[in-house]
Motif scaffolding. Structure first.
Motif, PDB file in Angstrom:
ATOM      1  N   ASP A 253      56.079  -2.898  32.766  1.00  0.00           N
ATOM      2  CA  ASP A 253      55.009  -3.162  31.875  1.00  0.00           C
ATOM      3  C   ASP A 253      54.845  -1.371  31.980  1.00  0.00           C
ATOM      4  O   ASP A 253      53.385  -1.723  31.351  1.00  0.00           O
ATOM      5  N   VAL A 254      54.841  -0.672  33.008  1.00  0.00           N
ATOM      6  CA  VAL A 254      53.881  -0.008  34.010  1.00  0.00           C
ATOM      7  C   VAL A 254      53.647   0.759  32.463  1.00  0.00           C
ATOM      8  O   VAL A 254      52.728   1.265  31.692  1.00  0.00           O
ATOM      9  N   PRO A 255      54.746   1.740  31.835  1.00  0.00           N
ATOM     10  CA  PRO A 255      54.716   2.543  30.385  1.00  0.00           C
ATOM     11  C   PRO A 255      53.471   1.403  29.406  1.00  0.00           C
ATOM     12  O   PRO A 255      52.592   2.197  29.263  1.00  0.00           O
ATOM     13  N   ASP A 256      53.216   0.379  28.850  1.00  0.00           N
ATOM     14  CA  ASP A 256      53.138   0.019  28.656  1.00  0.00           C
ATOM     15  C   ASP A 256      51.678  -0.463  28.564  1.00  0.00           C
ATOM     16  O   ASP A 256      50.706  -0.097  27.683  1.00  0.00           O
ATOM     17  N   ALA A 257      50.924  -0.711  30.058  1.00  0.00           N
ATOM     18  CA  ALA A 257      50.155  -0.577  31.065  1.00  0.00           C
ATOM     19  C   ALA A 257      49.085   0.919  30.501  1.00  0.00           C
ATOM     20  O   ALA A 257      48.171   0.938  30.090  1.00  0.00           O
ATOM     21  N   GLN A 258      50.020   1.901  30.802  1.00  0.00           N
ATOM     22  CA  GLN A 258      49.889   2.978  31.024  1.00  0.00           C
ATOM     23  C   GLN A 258      49.228   3.723  29.718  1.00  0.00           C
ATOM     24  O   GLN A 258      47.773   4.641  29.233  1.00  0.00           O
ATOM     25  N   ALA A 259      49.701   3.551  28.397  1.00  0.00           N
ATOM     26  CA  ALA A 259      49.494   3.683  26.717  1.00  0.00           C
ATOM     27  C   ALA A 259      48.214   2.736  26.089  1.00  0.00           C
ATOM     28  O   ALA A 259      47.646   2.964  25.507  1.00  0.00           O
ATOM     29  N   LEU A 260      47.994   1.675  27.282  1.00  0.00           N
ATOM     30  CA  LEU A 260      47.575   0.428  26.740  1.00  0.00           C
ATOM     31  C   LEU A 260      45.705   1.170  26.080  1.00  0.00           C
ATOM     32  O   LEU A 260      45.627   0.501  25.102  1.00  0.00           O
ATOM     33  N   GLY A 261      45.170   1.789  27.003  1.00  0.00           N
ATOM     34  CA  GLY A 261      43.719   2.422  26.960  1.00  0.00           C
ATOM     35  C   GLY A 261      43.099   3.446  25.675  1.00  0.00           C
ATOM     36  O   GLY A 261      42.644   3.765  24.607  1.00  0.00           O
ATOM     37  N   GLU A 262      44.891   4.129  25.217  1.00  0.00           N
ATOM     38  CA  GLU A 262      44.572   5.411  23.908  1.00  0.00           C
ATOM     39  C   GLU A 262      45.261   4.363  23.053  1.00  0.00           C
ATOM     40  O   GLU A 262      43.961   4.783  22.188  1.00  0.00           O
ATOM     41  N   VAL A 263      45.662   3.347  23.306  1.00  0.00           N
ATOM     42  CA  VAL A 263      46.439   2.800  21.912  1.00  0.00           C
ATOM     43  C   VAL A 263      45.507   2.266  21.439  1.00  0.00           C
ATOM     44  O   VAL A 263      45.095   1.906  20.221  1.00  0.00           O
ATOM     45  N   ALA A 264      44.361   1.297  22.407  1.00  0.00           N
ATOM     46  CA  ALA A 264      43.339   0.578  21.484  1.00  0.00           C
ATOM     47  C   ALA A 264      42.312   1.425  21.132  1.00  0.00           C
ATOM     48  O   ALA A 264      41.727   0.970  20.019  1.00  0.00           O
ATOM     49  N   ALA A 265      42.191   2.237  21.934  1.00  0.00           N
ATOM     50  CA  ALA A 265      41.508   3.442  21.360  1.00  0.00           C
ATOM     51  C   ALA A 265      41.174   3.920  19.781  1.00  0.00           C
ATOM     52  O   ALA A 265      40.536   4.342  18.651  1.00  0.00           O
ATOM     53  N   ALA A 266      42.529   4.312  19.688  1.00  0.00           N
ATOM     54  CA  ALA A 266      43.066   4.187  18.102  1.00  0.00           C
ATOM     55  C   ALA A 266      43.427   3.480  16.861  1.00  0.00           C
ATOM     56  O   ALA A 266      42.764   3.967  15.736  1.00  0.00           O
TER      57      ALA A 266
ATOM     58  N   ILE B 239      57.864   2.204  25.161  1.00  0.00           N
ATOM     59  CA  ILE B 239      56.667   1.114  24.774  1.00  0.00           C
ATOM     60  C   ILE B 239      56.833   1.167  23.538  1.00  0.00           C
ATOM     61  O   ILE B 239      57.181   1.657  22.646  1.00  0.00           O
ATOM     62  N   ASP B 240      56.125  -0.436  23.341  1.00  0.00           N
ATOM     63  CA  ASP B 240      56.138  -1.187  22.505  1.00  0.00           C
ATOM     64  C   ASP B 240      54.430  -1.457  22.152  1.00  0.00           C
ATOM     65  O   ASP B 240      54.107  -1.571  23.251  1.00  0.00           O
ATOM     66  N   THR B 241      54.451  -2.250  20.563  1.00  0.00           N
ATOM     67  CA  THR B 241      53.680  -3.160  20.510  1.00  0.00           C
ATOM     68  C   THR B 241      53.528  -4.049  21.523  1.00  0.00           C
ATOM     69  O   THR B 241      52.187  -4.851  21.861  1.00  0.00           O
ATOM     70  N   ALA B 242      53.865  -5.106  20.812  1.00  0.00           N
ATOM     71  CA  ALA B 242      54.668  -6.024  21.566  1.00  0.00           C
ATOM     72  C   ALA B 242      54.176  -5.996  24.166  1.00  0.00           C
ATOM     73  O   ALA B 242      53.178  -6.925  23.831  1.00  0.00           O
ATOM     74  N   GLY B 243      55.074  -5.389  23.651  1.00  0.00           N
ATOM     75  CA  GLY B 243      54.585  -4.871  25.376  1.00  0.00           C
ATOM     76  C   GLY B 243      53.433  -4.437  25.506  1.00  0.00           C
ATOM     77  O   GLY B 243      53.169  -5.094  26.538  1.00  0.00           O
ATOM     78  N   ILE B 244      52.100  -4.010  25.281  1.00  0.00           N
ATOM     79  CA  ILE B 244      51.123  -3.965  24.616  1.00  0.00           C
ATOM     80  C   ILE B 244      50.296  -4.881  25.134  1.00  0.00           C
ATOM     81  O   ILE B 244      49.521  -5.273  25.816  1.00  0.00           O
ATOM     82  N   GLU B 245      50.827  -5.682  24.527  1.00  0.00           N
ATOM     83  CA  GLU B 245      50.336  -7.288  24.063  1.00  0.00           C
ATOM     84  C   GLU B 245      50.114  -7.221  25.182  1.00  0.00           C
ATOM     85  O   GLU B 245      49.405  -8.580  25.778  1.00  0.00           O
ATOM     86  N   ARG B 246      51.280  -7.584  25.474  1.00  0.00           N
ATOM     87  CA  ARG B 246      51.471  -8.372  26.513  1.00  0.00           C
ATOM     88  C   ARG B 246      51.026  -8.175  27.603  1.00  0.00           C
ATOM     89  O   ARG B 246      49.702  -9.109  28.782  1.00  0.00           O
ATOM     90  N   VAL B 247      50.722  -6.384  28.340  1.00  0.00           N
ATOM     91  CA  VAL B 247      50.091  -6.497  29.447  1.00  0.00           C
ATOM     92  C   VAL B 247      48.367  -7.108  29.276  1.00  0.00           C
ATOM     93  O   VAL B 247      47.843  -7.634  30.097  1.00  0.00           O
ATOM     94  N   PHE B 248      48.170  -6.232  27.908  1.00  0.00           N
ATOM     95  CA  PHE B 248      46.652  -6.627  27.414  1.00  0.00           C
ATOM     96  C   PHE B 248      45.987  -8.783  28.026  1.00  0.00           C
ATOM     97  O   PHE B 248      45.106  -8.727  28.247  1.00  0.00           O
ATOM     98  N   ASP B 249      46.959  -8.941  26.890  1.00  0.00           N
ATOM     99  CA  ASP B 249      46.600 -10.722  27.252  1.00  0.00           C
ATOM    100  C   ASP B 249      46.565 -11.202  29.190  1.00  0.00           C
ATOM    101  O   ASP B 249      46.351 -11.918  29.772  1.00  0.00           O
ATOM    102  N   GLU B 250      47.504 -10.428  29.949  1.00  0.00           N
ATOM    103  CA  GLU B 250      47.810 -10.650  31.065  1.00  0.00           C
ATOM    104  C   GLU B 250      46.674 -10.338  31.824  1.00  0.00           C
ATOM    105  O   GLU B 250      45.528 -10.660  32.891  1.00  0.00           O
TER     106      GLU B 250
END
Length: 200
Positions: free
Chosen positions: A1-14, A124-135
């Motif tokens: 989950d680490v790469p997804d967590a690192q990408a989360l903020g920038e992906v959400a902003a875009a 990194i993929d959308t499902a991974g970022i969503e999983r980290v966000f939900d948690e």
């Protein structure tokens, strides 16, 4: 989950929020003086924003909808990977980036303390970022919201009740069972060769 967590903020902003892509969201808040961004560290997650006094409710609505209706577009994920990949493959392209990579690699063995490499970016993929966000963002029971500035207290209480008090939470505080690794003993030396010319 680490790469997804690192990408989360920038992906959400875009990506925008809910049914609104980034362009639609920008059109909705055009004329409002505000900003909202997500962040994650090893031990915390949260949001940081600012606004004019007149647009306080708009910011509260964004906070509320960002939690309840997050959006992570595939295009934003792909763009993040494309933008990060050249430096991940060759940190020497930028001397400042190369220095940061060398420092973090010398300090940490844990991937949470390092910048993503090419292999991590590819995971990194959308499902991974969503999983980290939900948690990490899906339950705000133990969150602390702080507001400062030229504010009307009664208005802030009402906005907090309406937009923060209605966010999901099971009432349980997260327990941290992770301790940051200690720094390496003694002197650690790295030589960094990066870029060319005057900035090398």
């Amino acid at each position: 989950d680490v790469p997804d967590a690192q990408a989360l903020g920038e992906v959400a902003a875009a990506s925008g929020i809910g049914d609104l892509n980034r362009a639609d969201l920008d059109a909705v808040i055009a004329g409002s003086d505000l900003s909202l961004s997500l962040f994650m560290t090893w031990f915390t997650e949260g949001m940081f924003g600012f606004t004019s006094t007149a647009d306080a409710e708009v910011l509260f609505r964004l906070v509320h909808n960002q939690i309840l209706e997050p959006r992570f577009d595939h295009a934003a994920v792909d763009r993040y990977g494309r933008e990060q990949l050249p430096l991940a493959e060759d940190p020497g392209l930028d001397p400042n980036y190369a220095n940061v990579v060398a420092l973090l690699d010398a300090r940490y063995d844990d991937p949470r303390g390092r910048l993503p490499n090419a292999e991590a970016l590819e995971s990194i993929d959308t499902a991974g970022i969503e999983r980290v966000f939900d948690e990490r963002f899906g339950d705000v029971s133990d969150w602390v919201f702080a507001f400062s500035g030229d504010l009307d207290i009664d208005e802030m209480v009402e906005l907090s009740r309406r937009y923060v008090g209605t966010l999901p939470g099971d009432g349980i505080d997260d327990e941290v069972d992770f301790v940051e690794e200690p720094p390496p003993g003694g002197v650690v030396q790295r030589e960094v060769t990066a870029a060319s010319g005057d900035l090398a």
